[in-house]
Design a protein around this motif. Structure first.
Motif, PDB file in Angstrom:
ATOM      1  N   ARG A   1      63.480 105.288  24.289  1.00  0.00           N
ATOM      2  CA  ARG A   1      63.335 106.247  25.456  1.00  0.00           C
ATOM      3  C   ARG A   1      64.635 106.212  26.162  1.00  0.00           C
ATOM      4  O   ARG A   1      65.170 105.134  25.643  1.00  0.00           O
ATOM      5  CB  ARG A   1      62.133 106.147  26.442  1.00  0.00           C
ATOM      6  N   ARG A   2      65.079 107.524  26.138  1.00  0.00           N
ATOM      7  CA  ARG A   2      66.358 107.297  27.172  1.00  0.00           C
ATOM      8  C   ARG A   2      67.108 107.145  28.195  1.00  0.00           C
ATOM      9  O   ARG A   2      65.765 107.042  28.871  1.00  0.00           O
ATOM     10  CB  ARG A   2      66.625 108.727  26.483  1.00  0.00           C
ATOM     11  N   PRO A   3      67.496 106.113  28.932  1.00  0.00           N
ATOM     12  CA  PRO A   3      67.286 105.445  29.944  1.00  0.00           C
ATOM     13  C   PRO A   3      67.411 106.366  30.694  1.00  0.00           C
ATOM     14  O   PRO A   3      66.759 106.277  32.227  1.00  0.00           O
ATOM     15  CB  PRO A   3      68.956 104.697  29.943  1.00  0.00           C
ATOM     16  N   GLU A   4      68.263 107.353  31.127  1.00  0.00           N
ATOM     17  CA  GLU A   4      67.857 108.755  31.945  1.00  0.00           C
ATOM     18  C   GLU A   4      66.101 109.036  31.802  1.00  0.00           C
ATOM     19  O   GLU A   4      65.839 109.026  33.593  1.00  0.00           O
ATOM     20  CB  GLU A   4      69.246 109.372  31.988  1.00  0.00           C
ATOM     21  N   THR A   5      65.934 108.971  30.630  1.00  0.00           N
ATOM     22  CA  THR A   5      64.681 109.101  31.348  1.00  0.00           C
ATOM     23  C   THR A   5      63.518 108.534  31.755  1.00  0.00           C
ATOM     24  O   THR A   5      62.634 108.494  32.397  1.00  0.00           O
ATOM     25  CB  THR A   5      63.452 109.466  29.533  1.00  0.00           C
ATOM     26  N   ILE A   6      64.295 107.862  31.461  1.00  0.00           N
ATOM     27  CA  ILE A   6      63.115 105.992  31.677  1.00  0.00           C
ATOM     28  C   ILE A   6      63.022 105.574  33.471  1.00  0.00           C
ATOM     29  O   ILE A   6      62.373 105.985  34.385  1.00  0.00           O
ATOM     30  CB  ILE A   6      63.428 104.312  31.346  1.00  0.00           C
TER      31      ILE A   6
END
Lengths: 255, 686
Positions: B321-326
């Motif tokens: 999962r993308r860091p910004e989504t996390i």
């Protein structure tokens, strides 16, 4: 800033244990962004305190909590937010801003008005049961001591229910809503002093049961109605200074 | 008596077709009024009432398809499960579906339920199981199988699939243990293999159409409905397959016998986790559960290649999962739920290509607050200590957990857990030097090729770590936790013999004997008997199904619980069936032996699994395919999917850090002791 809150515990949330109550409140407080103060130390805890534990499964319209905040807020606004995010059945009904040097909350909660309710199939049946409860309630008040056995996992305990018992009253009430709906209840109300040994409404039912020939049916619901100061006809509720009447029927008529 | 008598409705007198109708249905009875008076008598009643923050309540009539999602264990164990919460949210987001939740009632409530005719119920409306269209059950492990039968039976649903008709719910299983559902084959209508997000929505579509068709007379039998369900990729209908046995009783193959059925059912894989940023609206329990935190799955899949690890094999490839989504999921989720703790979940959380940034950003966000961060499932290396330091900025540095899994270097080469003793000791040194006070280590005994010296090495490693602990402070502790290995399907160790409980016990005693003199070094073990049922159900075939039913009929439920000693029931059921544990669990399997799960395709090439098993015996390690060229395990090309990580797809993932090889040749995994807070493991040889 310190706030004292009166709140309800009705419906499903009655089954939240005293142990779990703290985290239910902590999470609601975080959701509502209440600027709660935390204790110092390794594991900081939010400064929310509850003066006494309500047995699991008992309902209440007379629960109390004290919150210590880190800043001055508009209590009406913030507590409305908190009340909205607390689980359904937990509603904040009153609050007080605590003045510095104010006595402990427990000091204001000198006695409790408890209600025990038995649903009945018909109004006649409820009236019969209420009559029987009134007779036994009178016997209870007339006695100097009534001993009951409380069964606990650690072993049985014998208690005298009489010393903290101040007054009792019996009535019939009809409820359009609730579970089961459209039912008439026979209710037994009692004022118990909070100091001294803790006597629970379940103990009172055991006492009433012992004061007649026939065993009483199992009650459906125990409710802590309010806490406060003892007055002639009930409890002077600690925050509102309004009388919660001992005679539940009177309240119904007034409403 | 003056207590009002309540009439208890049941499925016997309900109009099931009317309750099931997609439009204008009859609303099923709620059992709340009957349940409520019982609750004060049972332990932890809050687990049965629902009403939690983020519970989703949809009126029966406003949905066309109605699911009951279940984790077949207590609420305390099952509620935090991410899979159920993802599907619950996805289904409830659909305007045409409704999903409620159910868990297994504890013994005290079950007794009351049976005495009063209260069926398995949902927490949202306390509707009965029998009223729903689908009973979706996750099987995260094998020890919930008897609970599943019990929930069906309590819920007014025939336990056997062939006794159900269109008026009964579809019994649909998923989860890791569903990769060998054969011991439950007669009881399940359908099984979802792999990731559930897409499959469940497709099943929901099939169901919605089928329900309309039924009302309009275009669908008249349950078999037709099952046919339609088996048309959804990843859905396995056990009754459409039959096992074939050789004259000596050995399984020869499980073959498709129903027209139009695939010979092998492929698993489902969500290629891009960004498509499913769930669960967002996580349930906030009102009573104690095993994980009370806001959890975000930071990636799915793992290609470390540990040969014992079923999760790592069946969830390939790695999808991050993308860091910004996390960051977004966490910050919004913490605000929404009020949870005090955040868990960053995955099979090996420090392996996310951007974990350093993720950890730092979250630590910055929550610095000075009472929100704590945790990173379960981490590796044995210094980088992990750095990460943990970062995540523990607010709190105490109490305990760190590592999983070397085996005690000796040789054994770790066999299981392909590429951690050296030097790694472990250096990690412990750094952990205690950084103020951590307890290091816990997970090990297994009963691994293939294991010798007593390998077992003793567990104790010796534990002692070395303990001595490091003591050097840094007299109060520091070390814990050695040892479990018995259970071979699992779809792994290179699927051919291995499982040790008998007696042999496991002997090995545990060996460890205990050595560490006994060290007072602050604690040993934690499980009862070796627990592995017996798990092993039987993990690799059993359809001949085990009658054993499951018999054990349940004898009284087995809650097989994983100490409070429930079900082993005697199982032994009796096995004896009655004529099967032997020796044959089913404790003997090594042949190269060409058919497995009960051969027709279920996790993407792994059986020949590759065998080769890896042979390499394992030869003590040959295999590196992670995120860092070495593809070694053809079969998953990516076979299922037309690929890794989706910052390591492997830098061109699609924006800037990333250089990659270094791990493993013995490149030095110990995970960089140097003086790592900064970024993913320094990736910064080259520091």
């Amino acid at each position: 800033m310190r706030l004292r809150i009166r709140y309800t515990k009705l419906g499903r949330v009655r089954f939240i244990s005293a142990r779990d109550l703290g985290s239910v409140w902590e999470r609601a407080i975080r959701r509502a962004e209440v600027p709660i103060a935390y204790s110092q130390g390794f594991t900081p805890h939010p400064k929310v305190s509850f003066p006494d534990a309500l047995p699991v499964g008992h309902a209440s319209t007379g629960e109390y909590a004290e919150l210590t905040l880190t800043s001055e807020i508009d209590p009406g606004l913030v507590l409305a937010r908190l009340s909205a995010t607390l689980p359904t059945g937990m509603d904040i009904t009153t609050y007080l801003v605590v003045a510095d040097g104010s006595p402990r909350l427990a000091k204001y909660l000198q006695a409790t008005l408890w209600e025990t309710a038995w649903p009945a199939a018909t109004a006649d049946e409820a009236a019969d049961l209420a009559h029987e409860l009134r007779r036994r309630g009178d016997a209870l008040m007339a006695a100097d001591a009534v001993q009951v056995v409380r069964h606990r996992p650690k072993g049985d305990k014998v208690l005298d229910v009489r010393p903290p018992l101040v007054a009792v009253a019996t009535s019939c009430q009809h409820a359009d809503t609730g579970t089961p709906p459209n039912t008439t209840f026979a209710t037994f109300r009692a004022v118990l002093r909070n100091d001294g040994p803790t006597i629970r409404p379940t103990d009172l039912v055991v006492a009433l049961d012992s004061l007649g020939d026939m065993p009483l049916p199992e009650p459906r619901l125990y409710t802590r109605v309010a806490q406060g100061r003892i007055v002639d006809d009930g409890i002077l509720e600690a925050f509102t200074q309004q009388v919660e009447p001992l005679d539940a029927g009177r309240q119904v008529e007034a409403a | 008596m003056c207590a009002a008598t309540l009439t208890i409705p049941s499925h016997f007198d309900a109009d099931l077709a009317a309750i099931r109708r997609p439009h204008d249905p009859q609303v099923p009875p709620s059992y709340w009024d009957v349940l409520e008076p019982v609750l004060p008598k049972v332990s932890q009643p809050a687990q049965y009432v629902g009403g939690e923050h983020n519970m989703s309540v949809t009126p029966w009539a406003s949905a066309r398809t109605r699911w009951l999602l279940c984790y077949p264990d207590t609420y305390a164990i099952g509620q935090p499960n991410q899979g159920i919460q993802i599907l619950y949210e996805l289904l409830n987001e659909r305007a045409t579906s409704l999903a409620e939740r159910a868990y297994a009632p504890w013994f005290d409530l079950e007794e009351e339920m049976r005495a009063r005719g209260i069926p398995t119920f949902s927490l949202e409306h306390h509707y009965p199981l029998w009223a729903f269209d689908v009973f979706g059950v996750t099987l995260p492990h094998e020890l919930g199988h008897t609970n599943l039968l019990n929930l069906l039976d309590l819920g007014g649903v025939p336990i056997r699939s062939d006794e159900r008709n269109l008026d009964h719910p579809i019994v649909l299983a998923g989860g890791h243990a569903a990769f060998n559902p054969e011991p439950l084959a007669p009881f399940l209508d359908a099984v979802v293999m792999g990731d559930g997000e897409e499959a469940v929505l497709e099943i929901d579509d099939v169901l919605a159409t089928a329900k309309t068709d039924r009302v309009e007379g275009r669908l008249t039998s349950r078999v037709e409905l099952l046919e339609r369900l088996s048309g959804v990729t990843g859905v396995y209908v056990p009754s459409f397959y039959e096992p074939r046995y050789a004259p000596d009783g050995r399984l020869r193959a499980t073959v498709a016998t129903h027209p139009g059925t695939l010979p092998r059912v492929p698993k489902r894989t969500v290629q891009d986790l960004e498509d499913f940023p769930y669960p967002q609206k996580q349930i906030v329990p009102m009573t104690e559960t095993v994980h009370e935190r806001f959890s975000v799955e930071i990636f799915r899949g793992c290609t470390r290649g540990c040969r014992f690890c079923q999760a790592g094999m069946i969830t390939r490839p790695v999808r991050e999962r993308r860091p910004e989504t996390i960051q977004k999921l966490v910050t919004e989720g913490v605000k929404d739920t009020g949870f005090e703790e955040v868990g960053l979940l995955s099979l090996s959380s420090a392996d996310h290509a951007d974990i350093g940034d993720i950890a730092r950003n979250l630590a910055d966000t929550y610095e000075g607050t009472t929100t704590s961060l945790s990173l379960p499932s981490t590796r044995v290396d210094a980088f992990n200590v750095t990460l943990s330091n970062e995540l523990a900025r607010n709190g105490r540095r109490t305990g760190l957990t590592f999983a070397p899994e085996a005690g000796s270097e040789r054994m770790r080469a066999v299981i392909n857990k590429m951690v050296s003793e030097e790694d472990m000791l250096r990690t412990a040194e750094i952990a205690f030097a950084n103020g951590w006070r307890n290091v816990k280590m997970y090990f297994m005994v009963g691994l293939p090729t294991e010798r007593d010296e390998d077992v003793e090495a567990i104790a010796q490693l534990g002692i070395k770590v303990y001595e490091i602990a003591q050097k840094h402070g007299r109060g520091n502790k070390a814990t050695v936790s040892v479990g018995g290995f259970v071979p699992k399907p779809h792994t290179p160790f699927q051919w291995a013999a499982q040790d008998t409980p007696e042999e496991i016990q002997r090995k545990l005693d060996l460890v205990l004997e050595i560490i006994k003199p060290y007072k602050g070094l604690r040993l934690r073990t499980n009862d070796p008997q627990e592995g017996v049922i798990e092993g039987l159900l993990a690799r059993g075939d359809r001949r085990v199904a009658p054993v499951v039913e018999r054990a349940w009929r004898l009284g087995a439920t809650f097989d994983g619980w100490h409070e429930s000693d079900t082993l005697p029931y199982w032994h009796r059921a096995i004896a009655d069936s004529g099967l032997s544990l020796e044959e089913l669990s404790h003997h090594e399997r042949d190269e060409h032996e058919a497995f009960p799960w051969d027709h279920l395709d996790a993407g792994l090439d059986k020949q590759w699994l065998w080769d890896d098993w042979v390499d394992s015996i030869a003590e040959k390690p295999l590196d992670d395919c995120r860092w070495i060229p593809c070694y053809d395990c079969g998953v990516c090309p076979g299922l037309d999917i690929a890794h989706d990580t910052g390591y492997t797809n830098p061109e699609t993932r924006g800037p990333t850090l250089p990659i270094i090889n791990s493993g013995p040749a490149a030095g110990p995994l995970g960089g140097s002791p003086d790592l900064p807070t970024s993913a320094a493991r990736l910064d080259g040889d520091a």
